[in-house]
Write a protein that holds these residues in place. Structure first.
Motif, short mmCIF file in Angstrom:
data_model
loop_
_atom_site.label_atom_id
_atom_site.label_comp_id
_atom_site.label_asym_id
_atom_site.label_seq_id
_atom_site.Cartn_x
_atom_site.Cartn_y
_atom_site.Cartn_z
N ALA A 282 0.83 -1.20 0.00
CA ALA A 282 0.00 0.00 0.00
C ALA A 282 0.86 1.26 0.00
O ALA A 282 1.79 1.39 0.77
N GLN A 283 0.57 2.17 -0.90
CA GLN A 283 1.20 3.47 -1.01
C GLN A 283 0.12 4.44 -1.44
O GLN A 283 -0.97 4.03 -1.76
N SER A 284 0.45 5.71 -1.50
CA SER A 284 -0.57 6.67 -1.93
C SER A 284 -0.25 7.23 -3.31
O SER A 284 0.86 7.70 -3.54
N GLY A 285 -1.23 7.19 -4.21
CA GLY A 285 -1.13 7.80 -5.52
C GLY A 285 0.05 7.36 -6.35
O GLY A 285 0.80 8.18 -6.86
N LEU A 286 0.27 6.09 -6.48
CA LEU A 286 1.49 5.63 -7.11
C LEU A 286 1.39 5.35 -8.60
O LEU A 286 0.31 5.23 -9.15
N CYS A 287 2.54 5.25 -9.21
CA CYS A 287 2.67 4.75 -10.56
C CYS A 287 3.90 3.85 -10.55
O CYS A 287 4.71 3.91 -9.63
N GLY A 288 4.03 3.01 -11.53
CA GLY A 288 5.15 2.08 -11.54
C GLY A 288 5.70 1.84 -12.93
O GLY A 288 4.97 1.96 -13.90
N VAL A 289 6.98 1.52 -12.98
CA VAL A 289 7.65 1.19 -14.24
C VAL A 289 8.42 -0.10 -14.05
O VAL A 289 9.21 -0.24 -13.11
N LEU A 290 8.19 -1.06 -14.93
CA LEU A 290 8.87 -2.35 -14.89
C LEU A 290 10.24 -2.25 -15.56
O LEU A 290 10.40 -1.54 -16.56
N SER A 291 11.21 -2.99 -15.02
CA SER A 291 12.53 -3.06 -15.66
C SER A 291 12.39 -3.81 -16.99
O SER A 291 11.40 -4.51 -17.23
N ARG A 292 13.36 -3.66 -17.83
CA ARG A 292 13.31 -4.27 -19.17
C ARG A 292 13.12 -5.78 -19.10
O ARG A 292 12.45 -6.38 -19.93
N ASP A 293 13.72 -6.43 -18.08
CA ASP A 293 13.60 -7.88 -17.93
C ASP A 293 12.42 -8.29 -17.04
O ASP A 293 12.23 -9.47 -16.76
N SER A 294 11.64 -7.33 -16.57
CA SER A 294 10.45 -7.53 -15.72
C SER A 294 10.77 -8.18 -14.38
O SER A 294 9.89 -8.76 -13.74
N LYS A 295 12.01 -8.08 -13.92
CA LYS A 295 12.38 -8.62 -12.62
C LYS A 295 12.20 -7.60 -11.50
O LYS A 295 12.08 -7.95 -10.33
N PHE A 296 12.20 -6.32 -11.86
CA PHE A 296 12.12 -5.25 -10.88
C PHE A 296 11.06 -4.23 -11.28
O PHE A 296 10.71 -4.12 -12.46
N LEU A 297 10.60 -3.51 -10.29
CA LEU A 297 9.61 -2.46 -10.52
C LEU A 297 10.01 -1.26 -9.68
O LEU A 297 10.44 -1.42 -8.52
N VAL A 298 9.91 -0.08 -10.24
CA VAL A 298 10.13 1.15 -9.50
C VAL A 298 8.78 1.85 -9.37
O VAL A 298 8.06 1.98 -10.37
N THR A 299 8.42 2.24 -8.14
CA THR A 299 7.18 2.96 -7.94
C THR A 299 7.48 4.35 -7.37
O THR A 299 8.47 4.56 -6.70
N ALA A 300 6.60 5.28 -7.68
CA ALA A 300 6.68 6.64 -7.15
C ALA A 300 5.30 7.00 -6.63
O ALA A 300 4.29 6.56 -7.18
N SER A 301 5.28 7.82 -5.57
CA SER A 301 3.99 8.12 -4.97
C SER A 301 3.91 9.55 -4.45
O SER A 301 4.91 10.27 -4.39
N PHE A 302 2.70 9.93 -4.08
CA PHE A 302 2.45 11.28 -3.58
C PHE A 302 3.14 11.53 -2.25
O PHE A 302 3.29 12.66 -1.83
N ASP A 303 3.58 10.47 -1.55
CA ASP A 303 4.27 10.67 -0.28
C ASP A 303 5.74 11.04 -0.46
O ASP A 303 6.47 11.21 0.50
N GLY A 304 6.19 11.17 -1.72
CA GLY A 304 7.55 11.60 -2.00
C GLY A 304 8.58 10.50 -1.93
O GLY A 304 9.78 10.77 -1.95
N VAL A 305 8.15 9.25 -1.86
CA VAL A 305 9.08 8.13 -1.76
C VAL A 305 9.08 7.34 -3.08
O VAL A 305 8.04 7.00 -3.61
N VAL A 306 10.30 7.05 -3.57
CA VAL A 306 10.49 6.17 -4.71
C VAL A 306 10.93 4.83 -4.16
O VAL A 306 11.83 4.77 -3.31
#
Length: 82
Positions: A37-61
């Motif tokens: 659970a995070q607030s207002g997030l979006c995510g981007v998958l790595s090219r190999d789909s092993k990792f995901l980076v999320t960003a949210s309204f709470d200012g945490v990546v």
């Protein structure tokens, strides 16, 4: 909110109103993973789909390991949403 499709077009990462990020199979729409659970997030998958980076309204990546469905790192210090 933004959807992200993996490079191989097999997975779709989607933020949901319950503040989770859900990974779906693009082939059949089945849930593959649900991430914390995070607030207002979006995510981007790595090219190999092993990792995901999320960003949210709470200012945490956050960096996630999809195999283990766990957060590997949190990058904070932003003064506004990311």
């Amino acid at each position: 909110m933004k959807l992200h499709i993996s490079a191989d077009k097999k997975l779709v990462a989607a933020p949901c109103s319950d503040k989770k990020l859900v990974i779906y199979s693009a082939a059949d729409g089945q849930v593959v993973k649900e991430l914390g659970a995070q607030s207002g997030l979006c995510g981007v998958l790595s090219r190999d789909s092993k990792f995901l980076v999320t960003a949210s309204f709470d200012g945490v990546v956050r960096l996630w390991d999809l195999a283990g469905s766990k957060q590997m790192q949190a990058f904070s210090g932003h003064r506004s949403r990311v």
